[in-house]
Design a protein around this motif. Structure first.
Motif, short mmCIF file in Angstrom:
data_model
loop_
_atom_site.label_atom_id
_atom_site.label_comp_id
_atom_site.label_asym_id
_atom_site.label_seq_id
_atom_site.Cartn_x
_atom_site.Cartn_y
_atom_site.Cartn_z
N PRO A 1 13.13 -1.08 -6.30
CA PRO A 1 12.98 -3.34 -6.84
C PRO A 1 12.66 -3.76 -5.48
O PRO A 1 13.09 -3.01 -4.15
CB PRO A 1 13.96 -3.46 -7.06
N VAL A 2 11.77 -4.11 -5.61
CA VAL A 2 10.27 -3.91 -4.33
C VAL A 2 11.00 -5.90 -3.73
O VAL A 2 11.18 -4.93 -2.29
CB VAL A 2 8.89 -5.07 -4.93
N LEU B 1 14.17 -3.63 -1.77
CA LEU B 1 13.14 -2.47 -0.68
C LEU B 1 13.05 -3.50 0.40
O LEU B 1 13.29 -3.36 1.70
CB LEU B 1 12.47 -2.17 -1.46
N ARG B 2 12.39 -4.49 0.63
CA ARG B 2 12.33 -5.16 1.36
C ARG B 2 12.83 -6.04 1.83
O ARG B 2 13.18 -5.83 3.27
CB ARG B 2 10.85 -6.51 1.16
N GLU B 3 13.78 -6.25 1.68
CA GLU B 3 15.21 -7.17 2.83
C GLU B 3 16.44 -5.77 3.18
O GLU B 3 16.39 -6.28 3.97
CB GLU B 3 15.86 -7.85 1.25
N ALA B 4 16.33 -4.72 2.39
CA ALA B 4 17.06 -3.61 3.23
C ALA B 4 16.09 -2.96 4.13
O ALA B 4 16.89 -2.69 5.60
CB ALA B 4 17.13 -2.70 2.25
N LEU B 5 14.79 -2.68 4.16
CA LEU B 5 14.38 -2.17 5.29
C LEU B 5 14.03 -3.08 6.74
O LEU B 5 14.11 -3.11 7.96
CB LEU B 5 12.88 -2.24 4.92
N PHE B 6 13.72 -4.71 6.52
CA PHE B 6 13.79 -5.43 7.55
C PHE B 6 15.14 -5.71 7.93
O PHE B 6 15.73 -5.84 9.09
CB PHE B 6 13.99 -7.61 6.76
N LEU B 7 16.36 -5.99 6.97
CA LEU B 7 18.03 -6.17 7.80
C LEU B 7 18.17 -4.53 8.55
O LEU B 7 18.71 -4.82 9.51
CB LEU B 7 18.62 -6.00 6.25
N GLY B 8 17.77 -3.82 7.87
CA GLY B 8 18.02 -2.51 8.99
C GLY B 8 17.57 -2.17 10.30
O GLY B 8 18.21 -2.32 11.42
N ALA B 9 16.39 -2.78 10.38
CA ALA B 9 15.62 -2.56 11.73
C ALA B 9 15.83 -4.10 12.43
O ALA B 9 15.92 -3.94 13.42
CB ALA B 9 14.04 -2.89 11.57
N HIS C 1 1.00 -0.89 0.30
CA HIS C 1 -0.29 -0.01 0.25
C HIS C 1 0.80 0.91 -0.22
O HIS C 1 0.72 2.48 0.41
CB HIS C 1 -0.66 -0.15 1.15
N GLN C 2 2.21 1.01 -0.71
CA GLN C 2 3.16 1.96 -0.41
C GLN C 2 2.34 3.90 -0.96
O GLN C 2 3.13 4.75 -0.41
CB GLN C 2 4.19 1.53 -1.58
N ASP C 3 2.06 3.67 -2.29
CA ASP C 3 1.09 4.83 -2.00
C ASP C 3 0.25 5.47 -0.97
O ASP C 3 0.35 6.83 -0.69
CB ASP C 3 0.03 5.03 -3.03
#
Length: 185
Positions: free
Chosen positions: A166-167, A170-178, A99-101
């Protein structure tokens, strides 16, 4: 039957047009008149489907906010605390990306926060508080709660800033950062 289908199609078109206008101009700067004009319908026809701009906003945000709440509750049911944290982050990131937008409005458009949206905002705040509590774990001190709040923000807030990413990356980068903020593998 066709009448209901036409009504549903019109409602969907109104929601899509409003989402585009709110995203481009902000919620406050977009008007019902502008939505109707963009759709090529009379303003009274718009009011046949939605009683107010606030109702349109609620409809846009309802599904993602419910999905976030469901993700938080599913994580709360995990017996292993670390697995609960991982699940919460993965599922909340998935909702944010799906639901990014619309979530960009929630995170980046301060004009949506008004008396008309207080119930909606209250639901979001309660969901974030519950997510943060799960990430912190039971009996957490203020430092652990702070890290949990930082991790949740790191997992969710940047989503709207990277629509071109790229989805999966992005998903992986957000997860690893958190996860790094929480000191989890």
């Amino acid at each position: 039957m066709a009448g209901r289908q036409d009504t549903a199609v019109t409602r969907d078109r109104i929601l899509e047009t409003a989402r585009e206008l709110f995203g481009a101009n902000t919620y406050r700067a977009s008007s019902m008149r502008e939505i109707a004009a963009r759709l090529g319908i009379a303003k009274p026809s718009l009011y046949h489907h939605f009683s107010s701009k606030a109702e349109i906003l609620e409809q846009l945000l309802e599904a993602p906010i419910e999905a976030l709440g469901a993700a938080v509750e599913a994580a709360a049911g995990e017996p292993d605390a670390d697995e609960a944290r991982r699940r919460l982050l993965r599922d909340c990131i998935a909702v944010m990306i799906t639901h990014q937008d619309v979530m960009r409005l929630l995170l980046r458009d301060a004009s949506i926060y008004s008396d008309d949206s207080m119930q909606l905002v209250g639901t979001v705040v309660a969901t974030v508080d519950r997510a943060t509590a799960i990430l912190a774990g039971p009996g957490a001190d203020w430092r652990r709660r702070l890290r949990a709040a930082q991790a949740f923000a790191a997992a969710t807030d940047p989503v709207g800033r990277f629509p071109d990413a790229p989805v999966e990356a992005l998903r992986e980068a957000l997860f690893l950062g958190a996860m790094a903020i929480l000191d989890l593998d």
